[in-house]
Scaffold this motif. Structure first.
Motif, short mmCIF file in Angstrom:
data_model
loop_
_atom_site.label_atom_id
_atom_site.label_comp_id
_atom_site.label_asym_id
_atom_site.label_seq_id
_atom_site.Cartn_x
_atom_site.Cartn_y
_atom_site.Cartn_z
N ARG A 1 0.56 -1.35 0.19
CA ARG A 1 0.00 -0.27 -0.08
C ARG A 1 0.89 1.64 0.29
O ARG A 1 2.20 1.22 0.10
CB ARG A 1 -0.90 0.24 1.02
N ASP A 2 -0.05 2.14 -0.16
CA ASP A 2 0.26 3.20 0.09
C ASP A 2 1.32 3.69 1.71
O ASP A 2 0.64 3.16 2.39
CB ASP A 2 -0.35 4.77 0.18
N TRP A 3 2.23 4.54 1.49
CA TRP A 3 3.04 4.94 2.68
C TRP A 3 1.72 6.11 3.70
O TRP A 3 1.05 6.98 3.21
CB TRP A 3 4.78 5.55 3.18
N ASP A 4 2.11 5.70 4.95
CA ASP A 4 1.82 6.77 6.00
C ASP A 4 2.82 7.57 7.13
O ASP A 4 3.54 6.71 6.89
CB ASP A 4 0.39 5.84 7.05
N GLU A 5 2.19 8.19 7.61
CA GLU A 5 3.43 8.29 8.02
C GLU A 5 3.44 7.98 9.53
O GLU A 5 4.33 8.21 9.82
CB GLU A 5 2.77 10.44 8.63
N ALA A 6 2.43 7.20 10.27
CA ALA A 6 2.70 6.37 10.67
C ALA A 6 3.21 5.49 10.45
O ALA A 6 3.73 4.56 11.56
CB ALA A 6 1.01 6.08 11.14
N ASP A 7 3.89 5.40 9.09
CA ASP A 7 4.95 4.16 8.81
C ASP A 7 6.32 4.62 9.74
O ASP A 7 7.18 4.10 9.58
CB ASP A 7 4.46 3.76 7.80
N ILE B 1 8.81 8.66 -1.20
CA ILE B 1 7.04 9.25 -1.38
C ILE B 1 7.40 10.23 -2.70
O ILE B 1 6.12 9.89 -3.88
CB ILE B 1 6.85 10.32 -0.40
N SER B 2 8.99 10.65 -3.14
CA SER B 2 8.24 11.60 -3.68
C SER B 2 8.84 10.99 -5.62
O SER B 2 8.27 11.14 -7.22
CB SER B 2 9.68 12.47 -4.31
N GLU B 3 9.12 9.17 -5.49
CA GLU B 3 9.52 8.56 -6.57
C GLU B 3 7.69 7.75 -7.18
O GLU B 3 7.68 7.75 -7.87
CB GLU B 3 10.35 7.29 -6.49
N PHE B 4 7.10 7.50 -5.96
CA PHE B 4 5.49 7.71 -6.85
C PHE B 4 4.67 8.70 -7.26
O PHE B 4 4.22 8.52 -7.99
CB PHE B 4 4.79 7.48 -5.08
#
Length: 179
Positions: free
Chosen positions: A12-18, A52-55
């Protein structure tokens, strides 16, 4: 957003909680055994921003991985545009890093298989590479189990030549060779 699901995993997408469990993962000496060193929280934060920037730039990247059983973050599996100086770069690399408690359960093999299928069938990749330190037998096994073919050994240009991690192996797979 969930990009991929397997019987046991969600990619999945990343979340700041990760960020906090990702920092623990990168600070674990066992996890980082085949890398030049562990990462500080600041270095992990910079890595997170790169992911995040690569996504944003490419529409794909290193997916956050969690188990379906308890939605626990266990690491990442996915794609990266490798661009260091080598005769096979730039290229699409598949990579993974999982926390120690997730080792030996087949998660990396399962997640890599799903990513390769997604990369070829949805993202339209024609081929994918993977590389690791030659002494990293567990990662080489994941590559082999997923139908990747050994190409060669090479000295990684970003690792000191006298390091036991300098000698790397390169694996490759083409579209349709894994289906």
């Amino acid at each position: 957003m969930i990009y991929l699901e397997t019987s046991r995993l969600q990619l999945r997408d990343w979340d700041e909680a990760d960020l906090e469990p990702f920092s623990r993962l990168n600070a674990d000496e066992n996890v980082m055994k085949y890398f030049p060193g562990t990462l500080s929280f600041t270095e992990t934060n910079e890595f997170y921003k790169l992911i995040i920037s690569e996504f944003e730039e490419y529409g794909f990247g290193l997916y956050a991985v969690e188990t379906k059983e308890n939605t626990e973050f266990i690491g990442f599996i996915g794609f990266h545009k490798a661009a260091f100086e080598a005769d096979f770069t730039p290229c699409i690399e598949i990579g993974w890093r999982l926390k120690k408690e997730a080792w030996g359960k087949g998660y990396a093999t399962e997640g890599v298989a799903a990513c390769l299928q997604y990369g070829f069938n949805t993202l339209g990749f024609s081929d994918v590479y993977s590389f690791t330190a030659d002494i990293n037998k567990p990662s080489k096994n994941v590559m082999i189990k997923n139908g990747m073919n050994f190409i060669k050994t090479f000295d990684h240009p970003k690792i000191k030549k006298d390091s036991p991690l300098s000698k790397h192996v390169l694996y490759h797979i083409k579209r349709n060779s894994n289906q």
